[in-house]
Motif scaffolding. Sequence first.
Motif, PDB file in Angstrom:
ATOM      1  N   THR A   1      43.324  31.328  38.540  1.00  0.00           N
ATOM      2  CA  THR A   1      42.301  30.635  37.429  1.00  0.00           C
ATOM      3  C   THR A   1      41.996  32.544  37.339  1.00  0.00           C
ATOM      4  OG1 THR A   1      40.938  29.971  39.258  1.00  0.00           O
ATOM      5  CG2 THR A   1      42.094  28.157  37.940  1.00  0.00           C
ATOM      6  N   LYS A   2      41.404  32.392  36.057  1.00  0.00           N
ATOM      7  CA  LYS A   2      40.778  32.948  36.145  1.00  0.00           C
ATOM      8  C   LYS A   2      39.177  33.460  36.203  1.00  0.00           C
ATOM      9  CE  LYS A   2      41.365  33.172  30.781  1.00  0.00           C
ATOM     10  NZ  LYS A   2      41.157  33.003  29.722  1.00  0.00           N
ATOM     11  N   GLY A   3      38.710  31.842  36.276  1.00  0.00           N
ATOM     12  CA  GLY A   3      37.087  31.874  37.173  1.00  0.00           C
ATOM     13  C   GLY A   3      36.922  33.227  38.729  1.00  0.00           C
ATOM     14  N   THR A   4      37.951  32.119  39.398  1.00  0.00           N
ATOM     15  CA  THR A   4      38.828  33.234  40.505  1.00  0.00           C
ATOM     16  C   THR A   4      38.603  34.517  40.714  1.00  0.00           C
ATOM     17  OG1 THR A   4      40.617  33.055  41.088  1.00  0.00           O
ATOM     18  CG2 THR A   4      39.306  30.964  41.816  1.00  0.00           C
ATOM     19  N   VAL A   5      39.161  35.197  39.494  1.00  0.00           N
ATOM     20  CA  VAL A   5      38.817  36.815  39.560  1.00  0.00           C
ATOM     21  C   VAL A   5      38.122  37.124  38.959  1.00  0.00           C
ATOM     22  CG1 VAL A   5      40.991  38.771  38.523  1.00  0.00           C
ATOM     23  CG2 VAL A   5      42.010  36.363  39.307  1.00  0.00           C
ATOM     24  N   HIS A   6      37.570  36.493  38.204  1.00  0.00           N
ATOM     25  CA  HIS A   6      36.057  36.992  37.871  1.00  0.00           C
ATOM     26  C   HIS A   6      35.027  37.183  38.333  1.00  0.00           C
ATOM     27  CE1 HIS A   6      36.288  37.853  32.790  1.00  0.00           C
ATOM     28  NE2 HIS A   6      36.829  36.047  32.848  1.00  0.00           N
ATOM     29  N   LYS A   7      35.050  35.813  39.340  1.00  0.00           N
ATOM     30  CA  LYS A   7      34.737  35.919  40.781  1.00  0.00           C
ATOM     31  C   LYS A   7      34.628  36.982  41.713  1.00  0.00           C
ATOM     32  CE  LYS A   7      30.717  33.982  42.958  1.00  0.00           C
ATOM     33  NZ  LYS A   7      28.648  34.421  42.134  1.00  0.00           N
ATOM     34  N   ALA A   8      35.914  37.045  41.952  1.00  0.00           N
ATOM     35  CA  ALA A   8      36.069  38.482  42.712  1.00  0.00           C
ATOM     36  C   ALA A   8      34.988  39.750  42.802  1.00  0.00           C
ATOM     37  CB  ALA A   8      37.610  38.145  43.292  1.00  0.00           C
ATOM     38  N   HIS A   9      35.551  40.247  40.996  1.00  0.00           N
ATOM     39  CA  HIS A   9      35.471  41.161  40.466  1.00  0.00           C
ATOM     40  C   HIS A   9      33.423  40.922  40.872  1.00  0.00           C
ATOM     41  CE1 HIS A   9      35.086  44.328  36.608  1.00  0.00           C
ATOM     42  NE2 HIS A   9      35.639  44.955  38.180  1.00  0.00           N
ATOM     43  N   ALA A  10      33.507  40.357  39.970  1.00  0.00           N
ATOM     44  CA  ALA A  10      31.928  40.496  40.521  1.00  0.00           C
ATOM     45  C   ALA A  10      30.907  40.500  41.610  1.00  0.00           C
ATOM     46  CB  ALA A  10      31.500  39.350  39.704  1.00  0.00           C
ATOM     47  N   ILE A  11      32.257  40.363  42.749  1.00  0.00           N
ATOM     48  CA  ILE A  11      31.000  40.800  43.597  1.00  0.00           C
ATOM     49  C   ILE A  11      31.442  42.049  44.229  1.00  0.00           C
ATOM     50  CG2 ILE A  11      30.708  38.005  44.143  1.00  0.00           C
ATOM     51  CD1 ILE A  11      32.754  37.731  46.697  1.00  0.00           C
ATOM     52  N   GLY A  12      32.394  42.549  44.149  1.00  0.00           N
ATOM     53  CA  GLY A  12      33.444  43.902  44.472  1.00  0.00           C
ATOM     54  C   GLY A  12      34.352  43.870  44.984  1.00  0.00           C
ATOM     55  N   MET A  13      34.861  43.307  44.865  1.00  0.00           N
ATOM     56  CA  MET A  13      36.689  42.968  45.224  1.00  0.00           C
ATOM     57  C   MET A  13      37.437  43.502  44.717  1.00  0.00           C
ATOM     58  SD  MET A  13      37.058  39.094  47.073  1.00  0.00           S
ATOM     59  CE  MET A  13      38.084  39.944  47.591  1.00  0.00           C
ATOM     60  N   GLY A  14      38.957  43.604  45.031  1.00  0.00           N
ATOM     61  CA  GLY A  14      39.810  44.444  44.111  1.00  0.00           C
ATOM     62  C   GLY A  14      40.810  43.356  43.860  1.00  0.00           C
ATOM     63  N   ILE A  15      41.472  43.394  42.924  1.00  0.00           N
ATOM     64  CA  ILE A  15      42.775  41.596  42.527  1.00  0.00           C
ATOM     65  C   ILE A  15      43.929  42.749  43.363  1.00  0.00           C
ATOM     66  CG2 ILE A  15      43.677  40.432  41.464  1.00  0.00           C
ATOM     67  CD1 ILE A  15      40.205  40.596  41.481  1.00  0.00           C
ATOM     68  N   ASP A  16      43.975  42.101  43.814  1.00  0.00           N
ATOM     69  CA  ASP A  16      45.738  41.881  44.065  1.00  0.00           C
ATOM     70  C   ASP A  16      46.446  41.187  43.171  1.00  0.00           C
ATOM     71  OD1 ASP A  16      48.781  41.983  45.714  1.00  0.00           O
ATOM     72  OD2 ASP A  16      47.585  40.666  47.468  1.00  0.00           O
ATOM     73  N   THR A  17      47.851  41.581  42.891  1.00  0.00           N
ATOM     74  CA  THR A  17      48.384  40.678  41.664  1.00  0.00           C
ATOM     75  C   THR A  17      50.066  41.106  41.865  1.00  0.00           C
ATOM     76  OG1 THR A  17      49.192  42.789  40.103  1.00  0.00           O
ATOM     77  CG2 THR A  17      47.480  41.679  39.941  1.00  0.00           C
TER      78      THR A  17
END
Length: 478
Positions: free
Chosen positions: A73-89
């Motif tokens: 989901t995009k929703g979980t990515v949005h939340k992760a980024h909003a709280i200060g996390m990077g994203i592993d793709t």
Amino acid sequence: MTKLPILTPITSRWMEELLQEKTVLNELLEKHGSPINIHQTDAMEDNFSSYQKVFEEFGLKHSVYFARKANKTKGTVHKAHAIGMGIDTASYQEYTQCLEMGIPASEVIVTAAVKNRKLVEKAILHGSLLILDNKDECDLVQKVAAEQNKKAKIGFRLSGFFINEKKLYSRFGFDLLMIDDFITANFVESEKYDLLEYKGLHFHLNGYSMEERSYALAQCLAFSQLLSKKGLKTEFIDIGGGILMNYLKYESEWDYFNQQLRKAISKKTDEITFGNQGLGLEVATGILRGELKTYPFWSPITKGDYLRTVLSHKTYSDESVAEIAKNLGIEIRMEPGRSMLDQVGLTIAKVAFRKQDSNGNWLVGLEMNMTQMLSGSADFLLDPFVVYQEAGDQEHPVDVYFTGAYCLERDVLLKRKIALLKLPLVGDLVVFINTAGYMMHFFESSAHLFPLATNLIWNRTTETDRINAAHFQNDENL
């Protein structure tokens, strides 16, 4: 008759509130079909905080990347980024979508098991870090970087660590005993890969052993010191994911289940799994062999406590790995997926039929298939909840198996027999708890042309608002 094991899942307040809203659930299923996946991402804040606090406790430079592959989901990515996390793709599609969502390329890393040219081109163009697994990937990245007249930021994935004189096998990464010669020949004594800008080391171990992660980190730290003598500075070491979380309320239920499973497959009591499957255990020549091949759904040490144990590991110098990393100025990174999604999602499906099979077992068929709640675990060992449409019926306890819609004998959603207060009716709802991490999406497929489940993000702004269907947004529309 032996009591059937119960495995009670931990549930969040939002789950408990939603399960009381039968009308809303029916509206959502009527609109989106069965099954649906519902996400409420607030729990990601606490999950992230559990890691942040430990890193701060040790005074370590650190970065935490959400393992996107655990949930699409995009929703979980949005939340992760909003709280200060990077994203592993882990794919071109995951990487591209993150950029389209406005996440800076510097905060997105690429660890994909297979990195095709399109993915490499885009990552280098935007300046994202690539974790390289083998010589062929090095060749491809060097070639693409030359075409773009740019340098590519890279890290090396390592494997083949030694734990108590035993070498850990992995099909991923450069072998620890071979990579020194490879780096010396191609990065120190020649300029073959002159456009590959070395940044750090990475590993991602199979399983969930704290000891293995501790030893792997210690060996990466030692290797970083060797590289330093050759003029290569290690800025980070990434310990990957596989950090344990806990699904179950009661350790006693987990212990009882394990006892009864062993008795059942030894034919000392009635079967508690479909076809008396051992879930990794088996009896051969009268001897019980093997081990449970499921996630350890009960775990006393989880998340931040798990990380603290790894970082506290003492090396031969009597320094902890955290102290060594701090003294070397190395940033510790990690990529949690499942544990970041603890208490974030649930899956709801509608009952299509009830029947007794040729062995007299009650089967409850659901409007979903086995791939819509499937991971590498041999079974999902949590009891689901049933939302009965008619609450006034007299209770007649029954044991059932939940089955799916694929035309396969093995489409049994839960291998474990489930004890219910009464037999569900057609149209009743079955709710599987805590499925956001590696369950609802990881092996999801659309055989028979069944549509994939709709993913809903619950966006209720205040807890005082009465829950209604308008609070749920289709993730595709984010």
